[in-house]
Design a protein around this motif. Structure first.
Motif: not given
Length: 205
Positions: A117-122, A186-190
């Motif tokens: 998810l973090d990579a895709e947020s870029a 829970l993991w602090g993502r949107p």
């Protein structure tokens, strides 16, 4: 869970290559995509040592092309290390808690999924990745009943998805929504989960 590691690592790598090493990662504002890839490469390499009961401190190479190739090698080593009976004992960095190969397989599946998810947020036009209820509920359970206790952390919260409910202590806070959204929260993502009370004690490690 072994398949999940492959699926989400592939998704992470596709997004990272499309975004490029210098792109910022909105989900983790202090990171570039290269920082993210170096992190997941380190985690996968570290897990190899833990799974075979010989912990090491890996050192990912600093160059973008080199770290991508190194990560590919570590992914193969990780699959081999985890492709054993799930109940096989493994190294535990958590005092007082035994850990198995199955535990590390589960941990790596969710670690990789969240960082996908973090990579895709870029990406400006990132894919709308959603996790299945079964996978997301397992991730919630792993976070609440496995990871937090091993890290010596406690929380008093009620967490509810359409499929399951978790109640920790005397709940003073609540988290409710689809399994996918609660997992992200829970993991602090949107996310679009409903939050009541103070969830600070649940802040992702």
């Amino acid at each position: 869970m072994l398949e999940a590691i492959d699926v989400h690592a592939d998704g992470l790598k596709r997004a990272a290559l499309k975004a490029g090493p210098a792109a910022r990662v909105p989900n983790c504002p202090e990171w570039t995509v290269q920082d993210l890839v170096s992190h997941i490469a380190f985690v996968h390499a570290f897990a190899v040592g833990l799974a075979v009961n010989r912990p090491v401190q890996p050192a990912p190479p600093p160059d973008w092309d080199d770290v991508l190739g190194w990560w590919d090698g570590q992914r193969l080593a990780l699959r081999e290390a985890l492709n054993r009976a799930p109940e096989t004992p493994a190294f535990s960095p958590y005092p007082g808690f035994a850990v198995t190969v199955g535990d590390w397989t589960r941990r790596m599946a969710h670690e990789t999924a969240i960082h996908r998810l973090d990579a895709e947020s870029a990406l400006e036009d990132g894919p709308p990745t959603r996790f299945s209820p079964s996978f997301a509920n397992d991730g919630i359970d792993e976070f609440l009943t496995s990871l937090l206790p091993r890290l010596g952390r406690t929380a008093e919260v009620r967490v509810t998805t359409p499929e399951r409910t978790w109640a920790l202590g005397e709940p003073k806070a609540g988290l409710n929504g689809s399994a996918d959204d609660v997992y992200r929260a829970l993991w602090g993502r949107p996310h679009q989960a409903s939050v009541t009370g103070d969830l600070a004690p649940l802040a992702a490690p």
